[in-house]
Motif scaffolding. Structure first.
Motif, PDB file in Angstrom:
ATOM      1  N   PHE A  37       0.866  -1.192   0.000  1.00 56.23           N
ATOM      2  CA  PHE A  37       0.000   0.000   0.000  1.00 56.23           C
ATOM      3  C   PHE A  37       0.891   1.227   0.000  1.00 56.23           C
ATOM      4  N   LYS A  38       0.262   2.314  -0.373  1.00 56.41           N
ATOM      5  CA  LYS A  38       1.012   3.569  -0.461  1.00 56.41           C
ATOM      6  C   LYS A  38       1.092   4.217   0.911  1.00 56.41           C
ATOM      7  N   ILE A  39       2.278   4.589   1.288  1.00 57.70           N
ATOM      8  CA  ILE A  39       2.458   5.267   2.576  1.00 57.70           C
ATOM      9  C   ILE A  39       2.340   6.764   2.344  1.00 57.70           C
ATOM     10  N   GLY A  40       1.275   7.340   2.893  1.00 55.59           N
ATOM     11  CA  GLY A  40       1.072   8.778   2.741  1.00 55.59           C
ATOM     12  C   GLY A  40       1.519   9.502   3.986  1.00 55.59           C
ATOM     13  N   PRO A  41       1.366  10.807   3.979  1.00 60.66           N
ATOM     14  CA  PRO A  41       1.715  11.589   5.167  1.00 60.66           C
ATOM     15  C   PRO A  41       0.781  11.238   6.313  1.00 60.66           C
ATOM     16  N   PRO A  42       1.234  11.357   7.543  1.00 58.94           N
ATOM     17  CA  PRO A  42       0.371  11.040   8.687  1.00 58.94           C
ATOM     18  C   PRO A  42      -0.848  11.957   8.716  1.00 58.94           C
ATOM     19  N   LYS A  43      -1.959  11.397   9.177  1.00 62.04           N
ATOM     20  CA  LYS A  43      -3.180  12.188   9.265  1.00 62.04           C
ATOM     21  C   LYS A  43      -2.980  13.366  10.218  1.00 62.04           C
ATOM     22  N   LYS A  44      -3.477  14.509   9.795  1.00 61.07           N
ATOM     23  CA  LYS A  44      -3.346  15.710  10.613  1.00 61.07           C
ATOM     24  C   LYS A  44      -4.337  15.659  11.765  1.00 61.07           C
ATOM     25  N   GLN A  45      -3.861  15.951  12.961  1.00 65.39           N
ATOM     26  CA  GLN A  45      -4.731  15.949  14.132  1.00 65.39           C
ATOM     27  C   GLN A  45      -5.482  17.270  14.194  1.00 65.39           C
ATOM     28  N   ILE A  46      -6.803  17.187  14.145  1.00 67.81           N
ATOM     29  CA  ILE A  46      -7.643  18.386  14.104  1.00 67.81           C
ATOM     30  C   ILE A  46      -7.525  19.180  15.397  1.00 67.81           C
ATOM     31  N   VAL A  47      -7.740  18.501  16.524  1.00 67.68           N
ATOM     32  CA  VAL A  47      -7.701  19.153  17.833  1.00 67.68           C
ATOM     33  C   VAL A  47      -6.708  18.394  18.704  1.00 67.68           C
ATOM     34  N   SER A  48      -5.833  19.117  19.351  1.00 69.43           N
ATOM     35  CA  SER A  48      -4.843  18.452  20.199  1.00 69.43           C
ATOM     36  C   SER A  48      -5.536  17.744  21.359  1.00 69.43           C
ATOM     37  N   LYS A  49      -4.918  16.697  21.840  1.00 75.01           N
ATOM     38  CA  LYS A  49      -5.498  15.948  22.949  1.00 75.01           C
ATOM     39  C   LYS A  49      -5.631  16.818  24.191  1.00 75.01           C
ATOM     40  N   THR A  50      -4.702  17.727  24.379  1.00 71.64           N
ATOM     41  CA  THR A  50      -4.757  18.611  25.547  1.00 71.64           C
ATOM     42  C   THR A  50      -5.973  19.519  25.487  1.00 71.64           C
ATOM     43  N   VAL A  51      -6.201  20.108  24.293  1.00 66.93           N
ATOM     44  CA  VAL A  51      -7.358  21.003  24.120  1.00 66.93           C
ATOM     45  C   VAL A  51      -8.658  20.225  24.312  1.00 66.93           C
ATOM     46  N   GLU A  52      -8.728  19.048  23.721  1.00 69.83           N
ATOM     47  CA  GLU A  52      -9.943  18.241  23.834  1.00 69.83           C
ATOM     48  C   GLU A  52     -10.182  17.813  25.282  1.00 69.83           C
ATOM     49  N   ARG A  53      -9.106  17.494  25.979  1.00 64.88           N
ATOM     50  CA  ARG A  53      -9.212  17.106  27.384  1.00 64.88           C
ATOM     51  C   ARG A  53      -9.696  18.287  28.234  1.00 64.88           C
ATOM     52  N   ASP A  54      -9.161  19.472  27.955  1.00 67.28           N
ATOM     53  CA  ASP A  54      -9.584  20.673  28.688  1.00 67.28           C
ATOM     54  C   ASP A  54     -11.062  20.956  28.430  1.00 67.28           C
ATOM     55  N   PHE A  55     -11.449  20.812  27.167  1.00 67.34           N
ATOM     56  CA  PHE A  55     -12.847  21.067  26.812  1.00 67.34           C
ATOM     57  C   PHE A  55     -13.775  20.091  27.541  1.00 67.34           C
ATOM     58  N   GLU A  56     -13.448  18.821  27.502  1.00 64.70           N
ATOM     59  CA  GLU A  56     -14.287  17.803  28.134  1.00 64.70           C
ATOM     60  C   GLU A  56     -14.371  18.015  29.640  1.00 64.70           C
ATOM     61  N   ARG A  57     -13.260  18.416  30.258  1.00 64.98           N
ATOM     62  CA  ARG A  57     -13.246  18.645  31.701  1.00 64.98           C
ATOM     63  C   ARG A  57     -14.177  19.798  32.077  1.00 64.98           C
ATOM     64  N   GLU A  58     -14.063  20.903  31.346  1.00 67.29           N
ATOM     65  CA  GLU A  58     -14.888  22.066  31.658  1.00 67.29           C
ATOM     66  C   GLU A  58     -16.370  21.797  31.396  1.00 67.29           C
ATOM     67  N   TYR A  59     -16.662  21.083  30.321  1.00 64.19           N
ATOM     68  CA  TYR A  59     -18.064  20.802  29.999  1.00 64.19           C
ATOM     69  C   TYR A  59     -18.664  19.817  30.998  1.00 64.19           C
ATOM     70  N   GLU A  60     -17.881  18.867  31.455  1.00 64.94           N
ATOM     71  CA  GLU A  60     -18.364  17.915  32.450  1.00 64.94           C
ATOM     72  C   GLU A  60     -18.716  18.632  33.754  1.00 64.94           C
ATOM     73  N   LYS A  61     -17.925  19.614  34.135  1.00 65.40           N
ATOM     74  CA  LYS A  61     -18.222  20.401  35.334  1.00 65.40           C
ATOM     75  C   LYS A  61     -19.558  21.122  35.195  1.00 65.40           C
ATOM     76  N   LEU A  62     -19.819  21.650  34.005  1.00 67.45           N
ATOM     77  CA  LEU A  62     -21.072  22.363  33.783  1.00 67.45           C
ATOM     78  C   LEU A  62     -22.258  21.409  33.731  1.00 67.45           C
ATOM     79  N   GLN A  63     -22.042  20.217  33.214  1.00 68.68           N
ATOM     80  CA  GLN A  63     -23.123  19.226  33.210  1.00 68.68           C
ATOM     81  C   GLN A  63     -23.511  18.839  34.634  1.00 68.68           C
ATOM     82  N   LYS A  64     -22.524  18.671  35.501  1.00 68.18           N
ATOM     83  CA  LYS A  64     -22.798  18.354  36.909  1.00 68.18           C
ATOM     84  C   LYS A  64     -23.493  19.535  37.593  1.00 68.18           C
ATOM     85  N   LEU A  65     -23.051  20.745  37.250  1.00 65.19           N
ATOM     86  CA  LEU A  65     -23.671  21.934  37.829  1.00 65.19           C
ATOM     87  C   LEU A  65     -25.136  22.024  37.414  1.00 65.19           C
TER      88      LEU A  65
END
Length: 253
Positions: free
Chosen positions: A6-34
């Motif tokens: 198979f053809k080896i292409g460039p690695p898939k670009k990560q849309i959102v960094s794991k850190t940003v996504e983790r921060d987002f999920e943490r803040e939203y979870e706090k608001l859901q509990k609130l």
């Protein structure tokens, strides 16, 4: 000759960094509990005030029933005691209604209004998620053309895909950043929002129980000038009951 399956292409670009996504999920979870806790508190406060009103209404009904008891027709002292009790219960009901009205305005209504903000917040999160899916879809489209041989038609389609991606990427990043900025502020604001409500709740309770202390102290002076203890009253009641049991009409066969 080495052959690649198979053809080896460039690695898939990560849309959102794991850190940003983790921060987002943490803040939203706090608001859901609130949101969940705010709705529960609103429900519990309503049940509490409904129970308070039911209690004082029941007390008024009991005093009215005692006042209409045939004993009051024969015993002036009993009539005076029941009249004093009836007046005290009606005062208690009136003060209780004032307390509940105050709690309704300063605690229950603000809780309801606060809960009303969450649907808009949840809708903003849904719009962010939809923007993210659109971004991922178009990014995959761009990557697909980037992996192909750069012929004239492919280059044209790649440019078109990038043009289509650019505003979608900007839209997602704007929505994402706005939520990351505002969700912590919204969560922190709960303290300043609710503190006056809970202070008002404490004041309403203090005023009510202070008035109740006065009402029942006055009632005690009216119906218990002798100041008998509970134990003395219990013994007195048992003695009267023994006299009743000695009557032939209630004697066991």
């Amino acid at each position: 000759m080495n052959w690649m399956p198979f053809k080896i292409g460039p690695p898939k670009k990560q849309i959102v960094s794991k850190t940003v996504e983790r921060d987002f999920e943490r803040e939203y979870e706090k608001l859901q509990k609130l949101e969940e806790q705010t709705k529960k508190l609103h429900k519990d406060m309503k049940k509490s005030t409904e129970a308070d009103l039911a209690m004082s209404k029941a007390a008024v009904k009991i005093s009215a029933d005692l006042l209409s008891n045939p004993l009051c027709e024969q015993d002036q002292a009993f009539l005076e005691s029941m009249s004093a009790l009836d007046t005290a219960m009606k005062r208690m009901d009136a003060f209780n209604q004032e307390k509940v009205n105050q709690i309704q305005k300063t605690v229950i209504d603000p809780l309801k209004k606060y809960s009303g903000v969450f649907p808009s917040l949840n809708m903003a999160v849904k719009r962010r998620e939809q923007a993210l899916q659109d971004y991922k879809r178009l990014q995959s489209k761009v990557e697909k053309y980037e992996e192909k041989e750069k012929t004239g038609p492919v280059i044209v389609k790649l440019c078109q895909a990038k043009d289509e991606l650019r505003p979608v990427k900007d839209d997602f990043e704007a929505k994402n950043q706005q939520l990351l900025d505002e969700m912590p502020k919204f969560y922190q604001s709960r303290i300043d929002y609710f503190q006056p409500s809970f202070e008002a709740l404490i004041r309403a309770q203090v005023v009510y129980f202070t008035e109740m202390s006065n009402v029942f102290n006055q009632l005690t002076e009216q119906i218990d000038p002798g100041g008998l203890s509970d134990e003395q009253r219990q013994r007195e009641t048992e003695a009267k009951l023994s006299e009743l049991r000695s009557l032939s009409i209630v004697a066991d066969d």
